[in-house]
Design a protein around this motif. Structure first.
Motif, PDB file in Angstrom:
ATOM      1  N   ILE A 144       6.879 -93.216  10.802  1.00 12.12           N
ATOM      2  CA  ILE A 144       7.084 -93.965  12.047  1.00 12.12           C
ATOM      3  C   ILE A 144       6.918 -95.459  11.802  1.00 12.12           C
ATOM      4  N   PHE A 171      12.965 -98.849  19.943  1.00 11.58           N
ATOM      5  CA  PHE A 171      12.427 -97.743  19.160  1.00 11.58           C
ATOM      6  C   PHE A 171      11.839 -96.666  20.069  1.00 11.58           C
ATOM      7  N   ASP A 172      11.395 -97.060  21.245  1.00  8.45           N
ATOM      8  CA  ASP A 172      10.820 -96.123  22.207  1.00  8.45           C
ATOM      9  C   ASP A 172      11.742 -95.877  23.389  1.00  8.45           C
ATOM     10  N   ARG A 215      11.444 -93.068  18.018  1.00  8.12           N
ATOM     11  CA  ARG A 215      10.167 -92.565  17.524  1.00  8.12           C
ATOM     12  C   ARG A 215      10.144 -91.035  17.515  1.00  8.12           C
ATOM     13  N   ASN A 226      10.161 -97.960  11.962  1.00  6.60           N
ATOM     14  CA  ASN A 226      10.056 -98.960  13.029  1.00  6.60           C
ATOM     15  C   ASN A 226      10.183-100.363  12.447  1.00  6.60           C
TER      16      ASN A 226
END
Length: 217
Positions: A106, A119-120, A85, A110
């Motif tokens: 984003i 993703f994080d 991200r 994603n």
């Protein structure tokens, strides 16, 4: 269009210079998707990067007023300590995107990448395939005149490859692609023309099938 003017590219080796381009002058017409073919070690990926202005000849010039993506799937410019991200936000800032575009990027990357909780997570926890998915998604979100593609359509499982191909075909409706691939069906479907690279020289073919035939001989 892309102009090569007396372009020479070589690498020094223990046995002398290995030429990728040897004093090549040529103009590649605009509005064509281009396949780059050649044997292993011919320098296809190097030529791709030079056409996109990412690598440069030792002598001569390669010039174009077109906008090029980074090679899709290449993640060497990303920050490994940052999450997926955060890397998307970073690239958006580089390209001057406002908060609304950043939010769209984003959401798009994603969804496309399918990374889920990763993703994080920092990129240093990613596999090479996961990094390629993130890079591919970002390349598709931004608008370029040419998409640079180096075998990235072989990344991931069949479901992801099909999705990537479908999204790329949508993108190519309003841009073009320069592709290095050993998947001949993909080249025939996506590309209009072909370049065959051999011993520092290039042969240009108005029909991509003719370039494929030359390569396969």
């Amino acid at each position: 269009m892309i102009e090569l003017i007396n372009a020479t590219k070589y690498y020094e080796t223990n046995i002398g210079k290995n030429y990728i381009l040897d004093d090549v002058t040529f103009t590649i017409p605009s509005d064509k998707s281009i396949a780059i073919l050649g044997s292993n070690g011919a320098g296809k990926s190097t030529l791709l990067r030079m056409l996109g202005g990412i690598d440069f000849p030792n002598k001569g010039t390669i010039r174009s007023k077109k906008r090029f993506s980074w090679p899709m799937g290449l993640s060497s410019g990303f920050q490994a300590s940052m999450t997926g991200r955060q890397n998307v936000k970073f690239v958006c800032r580089i390209y001057g995107k406002d908060d609304n575009h950043m939010k769209e990027a984003i959401e798009y990357v994603n969804e496309f990448s399918g990374l889920g909780v990763y993703f994080d997570m920092p990129l240093k926890t990613y596999s090479s395939g996961m990094r390629s998915k993130l890079s591919f998604g970002m390349s598709l979100f931004f608008d370029f005149d040419y998409m640079l593609i180096d075998e990235v359509l072989a990344v991931g499982d069949p479901k992801f490859r099909n999705k990537a191909k479908d999204r790329l075909m949508e993108k190519i409706k309003k841009s073009n692609a320069i592709i290095v691939s050993h998947q001949m069906p993909i080249l025939k479907e996506v590309c209009d023309v072909g370049i065959y690279l051999d011993s520092g020289k290039i042969q240009y073919f108005e029909d991509v099938q003719e370039a494929i035939d030359c390569y396969q001989k």
